[in-house]
Design a protein around this motif. Structure first.
Motif, PDB file in Angstrom:
ATOM      1  N   GLY A 289      50.790  28.699  57.530  1.00 35.39           N
ATOM      2  CA  GLY A 289      49.435  28.906  58.000  1.00 35.39           C
ATOM      3  C   GLY A 289      48.527  27.851  57.374  1.00 35.39           C
ATOM      4  N   VAL A 290      47.773  27.153  58.202  1.00 33.45           N
ATOM      5  CA  VAL A 290      46.840  26.143  57.714  1.00 33.45           C
ATOM      6  C   VAL A 290      45.429  26.699  57.871  1.00 33.45           C
ATOM      7  N   MET A 291      44.723  26.856  56.764  1.00 34.19           N
ATOM      8  CA  MET A 291      43.366  27.403  56.800  1.00 34.19           C
ATOM      9  C   MET A 291      42.359  26.262  56.753  1.00 34.19           C
ATOM     10  N   THR A 292      41.451  26.232  57.714  1.00 36.37           N
ATOM     11  CA  THR A 292      40.411  25.209  57.754  1.00 36.37           C
ATOM     12  C   THR A 292      39.076  25.865  58.093  1.00 36.37           C
ATOM     13  N   ASN A 293      38.006  25.094  57.911  1.00 37.71           N
ATOM     14  CA  ASN A 293      36.673  25.516  58.359  1.00 37.71           C
ATOM     15  C   ASN A 293      36.227  26.854  57.779  1.00 37.71           C
ATOM     16  N   LEU A 294      36.528  27.078  56.517  1.00 36.94           N
ATOM     17  CA  LEU A 294      36.038  28.279  55.848  1.00 36.94           C
ATOM     18  C   LEU A 294      34.573  28.068  55.470  1.00 36.94           C
ATOM     19  N   VAL A 295      33.706  28.900  55.983  1.00 36.42           N
ATOM     20  CA  VAL A 295      32.284  28.825  55.637  1.00 36.42           C
ATOM     21  C   VAL A 295      31.739  30.232  55.448  1.00 36.42           C
ATOM     22  N   THR A 296      30.725  30.321  54.597  1.00 36.20           N
ATOM     23  CA  THR A 296      29.970  31.556  54.412  1.00 36.20           C
ATOM     24  C   THR A 296      28.503  31.230  54.645  1.00 36.20           C
ATOM     25  N   HIS A 297      27.811  32.066  55.395  1.00 38.28           N
ATOM     26  CA  HIS A 297      26.400  31.830  55.689  1.00 38.28           C
ATOM     27  C   HIS A 297      25.635  31.732  54.370  1.00 38.28           C
ATOM     28  N   ARG A 320      52.842  38.100  61.202  1.00 31.76           N
ATOM     29  CA  ARG A 320      53.543  37.219  62.130  1.00 31.76           C
ATOM     30  C   ARG A 320      54.791  36.585  61.525  1.00 31.76           C
ATOM     31  N   GLY A 321      55.105  36.935  60.294  1.00 35.03           N
ATOM     32  CA  GLY A 321      56.297  36.391  59.663  1.00 35.03           C
ATOM     33  C   GLY A 321      56.082  35.060  58.978  1.00 35.03           C
ATOM     34  N   VAL A 322      54.819  34.655  58.799  1.00 34.54           N
ATOM     35  CA  VAL A 322      54.500  33.402  58.107  1.00 34.54           C
ATOM     36  C   VAL A 322      54.298  33.719  56.626  1.00 34.54           C
ATOM     37  N   ARG A 323      55.113  33.139  55.781  1.00 31.08           N
ATOM     38  CA  ARG A 323      55.102  33.515  54.370  1.00 31.08           C
ATOM     39  C   ARG A 323      54.188  32.662  53.498  1.00 31.08           C
ATOM     40  N   SER A 324      53.847  31.456  53.949  1.00 31.73           N
ATOM     41  CA  SER A 324      53.085  30.537  53.110  1.00 31.73           C
ATOM     42  C   SER A 324      51.879  29.970  53.854  1.00 31.73           C
ATOM     43  N   TYR A 325      50.857  29.612  53.101  1.00 33.15           N
ATOM     44  CA  TYR A 325      49.690  28.983  53.708  1.00 33.15           C
ATOM     45  C   TYR A 325      49.232  27.830  52.821  1.00 33.15           C
TER      46      TYR A 325
END
Length: 359
Positions: A289-297, A320-325
């Motif tokens: 899992g690739v996490m992008t565009n994390l924002v908080t108002h 979903r069976g994805v173990r790593s990010y």
């Protein structure tokens, strides 16, 4: 078979003889080429060509580990950079490699998966550096100096300064072998270097913290929503945090990858409406899992929204069976670094953007 795409690491079970499903074999490796008749896989024993009619099962698997240990900590820096790049890839991309040049492969005709060797060249009208930089992945066959010459020429045709994303092999500042030879050239040619960006990896179940359903990750006073497409509100919030450049190009980057999920924490109002408090974009690549565009108002921080969003995203990936990010965080972003580290993530390596000075 959607898993039969060049560049993917897979295990393919196939029949040794046409029509015989009892005598089978497995091929584990990276798909080199695919056509209407067969798929060619690079395995440890050498290339294996399997006719499509004999394929029984295909499973995508994560990149090969480089050492013993937990999955998210044993993948090489170059493979992590590949995964990260695949989740933020502009349409104007090409591979710089001597075999491609010999075959006179044009940008319009090239298959990014089939030719996934050398340096990945990326250009976009968005303002993001990742989508406007060259990423050294494997040897181009041209040598360091000629490779950098080719990068500069490629960006010059687009009226842009050349930019190279360089990275370390581990949390130290020593460059990885894939780009180590660039250091003296970049210095001699007067390239300026950005602040470092840290790539962190973590286990999805650990980050989820026992949460099974994404919606159960919501902090008090918030609700979690998971969708497969951002709304106009999402784009407005992202644009308010940082200049996206061309709005159209930024949208294309955000919406290009599938499956893509947007996890959002909302604060409900008494009139039934709701305010976006925090959000994050998640793309699945190579069983990561690739996490992008994390924002908080900015006006709605310190409500646990960022933590809720990451926990919800991690729970969704685990389901979903994805173990790593993985996630890239600028070294100056102390709040985001502290958040991910508190959820069990750790820094694997650093990257920088070296940009050609103009004039």
């Amino acid at each position: 078979m959607n898993d039969l795409q060049p560049g993917k690491r897979v295990v393919v079970r196939y029949a040794l003889h046409p029509g015989d499903t009892h005598a089978t074999s497995d091929a584990l490796g990276v798909i080199r080429a695919v056509d209407d008749q067969a798929v060619e896989i690079d395995t440890k024993q050498g290339p294996v060509r399997v006719e499509r009619t004999r394929i029984l099962v295909v499973h995508e698997v994560p990149p090969a580990p480089t050492r013993a240990g937990r999955t998210h900590r044993v993948v090489s820096a170059v493979d992590l950079r590949r995964i990260s790049a695949a989740a933020w890839l502009p349409a104007d991309s090409s591979w710089l490699q001597i075999d491609n040049l010999r075959e006179e492969v044009s940008d319009a005709d090239s298959d990014l998966g089939l030719l996934s060797k050398g340096w990945l060249l990326r250009s976009s009208d968005s303002a993001t550096q990742r989508a406007n930089s060259a990423l050294p992945v494997t040897d181009t066959g041209l040598g360091w100096e000629q490779s950098l010459d080719a990068v500069e020429a490629w960006y010059a045709t687009r009226d842009k300064p050349a930019r190279v994303q360089i990275y370390s092999a581990d949390p130290s500042t020593a460059l990885a072998p894939e780009c180590a030879g660039l250091a003296p050239l970049l210095s001699a040619r007067g390239y300026s270097t950005s602040e470092s960006t840290l790539l962190l990896t973590g286990a999805t179940k650990e980050a989820a913290g026992g949460v099974v359903s994404p919606r159960d990750a919501a902090a008090p006073g918030l609700v979690i929503d998971v969708s497969d497409r951002p709304t106009e509100t999402h784009f407005a919030v992202w644009a308010s945090q940082r200049d996206p450049g061309s709005a159209q190009a930024f949208r294309a980057l955000i919406e290009a990858d599938q499956p893509c999920s947007v996890v959002t924490a909302y604060a409900p109002r008494a009139d039934g409406s709701r305010s976006l408090v925090a959000t994050c974009r998640i793309v699945e690549r190579n069983k990561w899992g690739v996490m992008t565009n994390l924002v908080t108002h900015p006006e709605l921080r310190r409500r646990g929204a960022g933590r809720s969003v990451i926990r919800a995203a991690a729970a969704m990936l685990a389901q979903r069976g994805v173990r790593s990010y993985l996630v890239d965080v600028e070294s100056s972003n102390a709040a985001s670094l502290a958040l991910f580290e508190s959820l069990g993530a750790s820094v694997q390596h650093r990257s920088w953007y070296a940009t050609q000075r103009q004039g």
